[in-house]
Write an enzyme that holds these catalytic residues in place. Structure first.
Site, PDB file in Angstrom:
ATOM      1  N   GLU A   1       0.833  -1.209   0.104  1.00 36.05           N
ATOM      2  CA  GLU A   1      -0.056  -0.175   0.072  1.00 36.05           C
ATOM      3  C   GLU A   1       1.017   1.254  -0.150  1.00 36.05           C
ATOM      4  O   GLU A   1       0.611   2.369   0.674  1.00 36.05           O
ATOM      5  CB  GLU A   1      -0.994  -0.067   1.147  1.00 36.05           C
ATOM      6  CG  GLU A   1      -2.184  -1.285   0.994  1.00 36.05           C
ATOM      7  CD  GLU A   1      -3.220  -1.086   1.945  1.00 36.05           C
ATOM      8  OE1 GLU A   1      -3.421  -0.073   2.132  1.00 36.05           O
ATOM      9  OE2 GLU A   1      -3.805  -2.036   2.099  1.00 36.05           O
TER      10      GLU A   1
HETATM   11  C1  LIG Z   1       1.962  -9.895  -0.073  1.00 37.81           C
HETATM   12  C2  LIG Z   1       1.485  -8.905  -0.879  1.00 37.81           C
HETATM   13  C3  LIG Z   1       0.243  -8.542  -1.088  1.00 37.81           C
HETATM   14  C4  LIG Z   1      -0.033  -7.319  -1.863  1.00 37.81           C
HETATM   15  N1  LIG Z   1      -1.221  -7.173  -2.173  1.00 37.81           N
HETATM   16  C5  LIG Z   1      -1.896  -6.166  -3.154  1.00 37.81           C
HETATM   17  C6  LIG Z   1      -3.116  -6.145  -3.323  1.00 37.81           C
HETATM   18  O1  LIG Z   1      -4.079  -6.730  -2.843  1.00 37.81           O
HETATM   19  N2  LIG Z   1      -3.597  -5.154  -4.429  1.00 37.81           N
HETATM   20  C7  LIG Z   1      -2.456  -4.633  -5.189  1.00 37.81           C
HETATM   21  O2  LIG Z   1      -2.690  -3.779  -6.121  1.00 37.81           O
HETATM   22  N3  LIG Z   1      -1.172  -4.693  -4.888  1.00 37.81           N
HETATM   23  C8  LIG Z   1      -0.714  -5.311  -3.667  1.00 37.81           C
HETATM   24  N4  LIG Z   1       0.631  -5.721  -3.450  1.00 37.81           N
HETATM   25  C9  LIG Z   1       1.623  -5.093  -4.298  1.00 37.81           C
HETATM   26  C10 LIG Z   1       2.471  -3.866  -3.453  1.00 37.81           C
HETATM   27  O3  LIG Z   1       1.426  -2.811  -3.083  1.00 37.81           O
HETATM   28  C11 LIG Z   1       3.685  -3.533  -4.196  1.00 37.81           C
HETATM   29  O4  LIG Z   1       4.226  -4.542  -3.719  1.00 37.81           O
HETATM   30  C12 LIG Z   1       4.227  -2.191  -3.784  1.00 37.81           C
HETATM   31  O5  LIG Z   1       3.506  -1.265  -4.000  1.00 37.81           O
HETATM   32  C13 LIG Z   1       5.650  -2.093  -4.132  1.00 37.81           C
HETATM   33  O6  LIG Z   1       5.823  -2.229  -5.438  1.00 37.81           O
HETATM   34  P1  LIG Z   1       6.848  -3.409  -6.062  1.00 37.81           P
HETATM   35  O7  LIG Z   1       6.660  -4.477  -5.260  1.00 37.81           O
HETATM   36  O8  LIG Z   1       6.488  -3.338  -7.544  1.00 37.81           O
HETATM   37  O9  LIG Z   1       8.270  -2.783  -5.669  1.00 37.81           O
HETATM   38  P2  LIG Z   1       8.887  -1.491  -6.748  1.00 37.81           P
HETATM   39  O10 LIG Z   1       8.033  -0.474  -7.051  1.00 37.81           O
HETATM   40  O11 LIG Z   1       9.848  -2.268  -7.651  1.00 37.81           O
HETATM   41  O12 LIG Z   1       9.945  -0.874  -5.512  1.00 37.81           O
HETATM   42  C14 LIG Z   1      10.905  -1.550  -4.655  1.00 37.81           C
HETATM   43  C15 LIG Z   1      11.670  -0.800  -3.642  1.00 37.81           C
HETATM   44  O13 LIG Z   1      12.143   0.543  -4.428  1.00 37.81           O
HETATM   45  C16 LIG Z   1      12.196   1.428  -3.550  1.00 37.81           C
HETATM   46  N5  LIG Z   1      11.644   2.570  -4.352  1.00 37.81           N
HETATM   47  C17 LIG Z   1      10.635   2.478  -5.363  1.00 37.81           C
HETATM   48  N6  LIG Z   1      10.129   3.616  -5.864  1.00 37.81           N
HETATM   49  C18 LIG Z   1      11.143   4.837  -4.943  1.00 37.81           C
HETATM   50  C19 LIG Z   1      10.945   6.141  -5.178  1.00 37.81           C
HETATM   51  N7  LIG Z   1      10.329   6.819  -5.864  1.00 37.81           N
HETATM   52  N8  LIG Z   1      11.750   6.679  -4.128  1.00 37.81           N
HETATM   53  C20 LIG Z   1      12.515   5.841  -3.403  1.00 37.81           C
HETATM   54  N9  LIG Z   1      12.418   4.477  -3.124  1.00 37.81           N
HETATM   55  C21 LIG Z   1      11.731   3.884  -4.297  1.00 37.81           C
HETATM   56  C22 LIG Z   1      11.470   1.277  -2.401  1.00 37.81           C
HETATM   57  O14 LIG Z   1      12.114   0.758  -1.452  1.00 37.81           O
HETATM   58  C23 LIG Z   1      10.703   0.255  -2.801  1.00 37.81           C
HETATM   59  O15 LIG Z   1      10.246  -1.082  -1.754  1.00 37.81           O
HETATM   60  C24 LIG Z   1       0.999  -6.779  -2.592  1.00 37.81           C
HETATM   61  C25 LIG Z   1       2.052  -6.993  -2.421  1.00 37.81           C
HETATM   62  C26 LIG Z   1       2.583  -8.007  -1.561  1.00 37.81           C
HETATM   63  C27 LIG Z   1       4.034  -8.463  -1.478  1.00 37.81           C
END
Ligand SMILES: Cc1cc2nc3c(=O)[nH]c(=O)nc-3n(C[C@H](O)[C@H](O)[C@H](O)COP(=O)(O)OP(=O)(O)OC[C@H]3O[C@@H](n4cnc5c(N)ncnc54)[C@H](O)[C@@H]3O)c2cc1C
Length: 591
Positions: A413
């Site tokens: 989130e």
């Molecule tokens: C168990 C689980 C349940 C989930 N449930 C849902 C759901 O019900 N619905 C849904 O839509 N999504 C869901 N998600 C997705 C979740 O919201 C995303 O994993 C989250 O938004 C991060 O996106 P990403 O994993 O692609 O990480 P990325 O976008 O690749 O980011 C990786 C890391 O990079 C860093 N980062 C990224 N951008 C920046 C920035 N601008 N500045 C500084 N640092 C940055 C942060 O440290 C981040 O943690 C779920 C994820 C998990 C693991």
């Protein structure tokens, strides 16, 4: 302007349209960035109406009885499934439609009351609380907030009882933190009766067990070559809905079903659009505000469990002929857990009350709550784990599961990094606009511009010379209130200085943003603690109890929070930022 500047201007313009449409009352957090203490939103400490409290107490009693009898968090983790019996029971108690209007079969609870319910579940089982959040806080939230009467009548009755389950599907491979980068397409049919959806979603909680999914997809903007995000209600029996992976194996919250699915030429009727065509990003961000609030409640519940476990162990386990609680390094951990758990509770209650009281714009407070509570819970679990020593490492105690379950909180989130930057930038926008007014007028004077610049200048000057009033009612807390007021004043000066010193490049300076957001979060947390403690003292006085009995947890929290605020502000001038960035660049460049 070069390409990067043009892109940046486009991003800023999009964010402005999305986040700052129309005039809004100044909220508490935005007020801090202006040097104001908007006390009406935070003091006196919010309370439920007596009838609401009675209804909540009855529900909590029923819920506890059910959870005691039927919820086995260790089994849920081991079997990587929440039994249907548990889901049905939660539905019967009303948990799955807690804030839905009674007209549609819901319980009509306020967010404050709902947070108490989520705190109870969060205190017991990470999987179950994330399941409930995915269904109720975000899964059916768009329908509750943006659905038409007909849509609610059609969809809600089965969702609020748990006969059907909901999910919220935003994330894709290219749209994680960058939520606006949704690639799933929704093309209108020629007769306009439906949209044809194509694309894939991943990491979606409840995807494989939900009967109704709120799905974000990109629709063409009429009469232009642009596209915008729109929210659709999708059901898995629609032809072309393909579940790619029902339960992705994972580290924690194993009871939840986190899935991947594809939509291949799925025809979704136009009536299934939630909110306005092309306004889906606003829908998604508003939905996540609610998710972040109940996140705070769940983390508070888990923090209280850690406190109970840590105290139990520190009072019983003996080493060196003493119980562990006698050692200062153990005592310190327990003190900090108690202080932080108190603050998390207060901050959750105040944030939920902002939604209940109709503040239009609470995105800063919900973001602050999410970052603050998830970071604190991580430290709290680590401290409780340490107090248990080797025994925490084994699966017969809940702590190893709690560590695994809690790790998602800092990512889901909105990752805490993205939200930290968001808090600083959205908060600084108000004073930044005032400076821009002054600066633009200096470069290009006009009669109208001078008037606006004068007002902006007076606002900035006013905040710089005036220490705000923090109106506590208990005389015993006046000293803390004065310290808080002074820190808000110092914070505002630091914000002004940063804006003047760095101007537009501050948009990319995340190390500066982190300190500003960190200080702002601590100011909000301290305010919440002060407000709660003040209310407790007033209550004690009214009931003839000795108000003098100091709340040690609140006292410690305020002292430590004020110290952290001072440290964040000092770090703006004295830091190793250049060395950090250079070392980071060097490591990133090495093969
Ligand atoms: C168990 C689980 C349940 C989930 N449930 C849902 C759901 O019900 N619905 C849904 O839509 N999504 C869901 N998600 C997705 C979740 O919201 C995303 O994993 C989250 O938004 C991060 O996106 P990403 O994993 O692609 O990480 P990325 O976008 O690749 O980011 C990786 C890391 O990079 C860093 N980062 C990224 N951008 C920046 C920035 N601008 N500045 C500084 N640092 C940055 C942060 O440290 C981040 O943690 C779920 C994820 C998990 C693991």
């Amino acid at each position: 302007m070069n390409k990067i500047d043009t892109e940046r201007q486009k991003e800023i313009q999009q964010a402005e349209e999305l986040l700052f449409a129309g005039p809004q009352a100044l909220g508490f957090a935005k007020g801090l960035f202006h040097g104001h203490f908007v006390s009406d939103w935070v003091m006196p400490y919010p309370r439920l109406l007596p009838a609401q409290q009675t209804e909540l107490d009855q529900t909590l009693a029923e819920l506890r009885e059910f959870l005691d009898a039927k919820l086995d968090p260790a089994a849920i983790d081991r079997q990587a499934d929440i039994p249907r019996e548990v889901i049905d029971g939660l539905g019967r108690v009303g948990v799955l439609g807690m804030t839905a209007p009674k007209d549609f079969g819901g319980r009509g609870f306020t967010q404050m009351a709902n947070c108490q319910v989520l705190e109870e579940i969060g205190s017991r089982c990470g999987s179950t609380s994330v399941f409930v959040n995915a269904h109720h806080s975000i899964g059916i939230r768009a329908l509750l907030l943006f659905g038409t009467h007909e849509q609610k009548q059609t969809w809600l009755p089965k969702l609020v009882t748990g006969e059907q389950l909901g999910a919220f599907a935003l994330t894709e491979r290219e749209a994680g933190s960058d939520a606006a980068n949704v690639q799933m397409t929704a093309r209108p049919s020629e007769d306009g009766s439906h949209f044809i959806l194509n694309g894939e979603k991943r990491y979606i909680t409840n995807a494989a067990i939900a009967q109704v999914l709120t799905v974000m997809a990109r629709t063409p903007v009429p009469n232009s070559d642009k596209t915008a995000i729109t929210a659709f209600l999708v059901t898995p029996e629609m032809p072309g809905f393909e579940m790619l992976e029902k339960r992705m194996p994972k580290m924690g919250i194993r009871g939840t079903a986190t899935g991947r699915f594809a939509l291949r030429d799925v025809k979704v009727p136009r009536e299934n659009i939630l909110g306005k065509l092309g306004k889906g990003l606003k829908v998604a961000l508003t939905v996540l505000d609610f998710g972040r609030t109940t996140f705070g409640a769940c983390c508070t519940g888990a923090a209280k469990t850690c406190l109970r476990l840590a105290v139990e162990h520190a009072n019983t386990r003996r080493q060196f002929n003493k119980t562990l609680g006698n050692f200062h390094l153990v005592k310190k951990k327990i003190a900090r857990i108690a202080a932080d758990a108190y603050a998390m509770d207060a901050m959750t209650t105040i944030t939920a009350s902002l939604i209940d009281r109709g503040l239009e714009d609470y995105m800063l407070e919900t973001a602050m709550l999410k970052v603050f509570t998830t970071e604190r819970l991580w430290e709290i679990i680590n401290d409780a784990f340490q107090i248990y020593g080797g025994s925490a490492y084994f699966v017969d105690l809940p702590l190893e599961r709690m560590v695994r379950d809690a790790r998602i909180n800092q990512i889901g989130e909105g990752s805490n990094e993205v939200l930290t930057s968001f808090i600083a930038l959205v908060g600084m926008r108000g004073p930044g606009m005032e400076f821009k007014e002054i600066y633009d007028t200096m470069l290009k004077p006009s009669r109208q511009g001078i008037g606006r610049a004068w007002t902006a200048g007076m606002n900035r000057l006013g905040a710089a010379v005036r220490i705000p009033d923090v109106p506590v009612r208990s005389a015993e807390l006046r000293s803390f209130a004065n310290q808080l007021a002074r820190l808000i004043w110092r914070f505002n000066i630091a914000v002004n200085r940063s804006l003047i010193a760095y101007r537009e490049p501050i948009l990319d300076m995340q190390l500066v943003q982190e300190r500003i957001a960190g200080a702002a979060m601590e100011l909000f947390a301290s305010t919440s603690v002060l407000s709660r403690w003040d209310a407790e003292m007033q209550f004690a006085q009214r009931n003839g109890q000795s108000a003098a009995k100091t709340n040690r947890a609140a006292d410690l929290f305020l002292r430590q929070s004020f110290r952290r605020i001072r440290s964040f502000l000092a770090g703006l001038n004295d830091n190793d930022d250049k060395a950090i960035l250079a070392a980071g660049d060097s490591a990133l460049d090495s093969p």
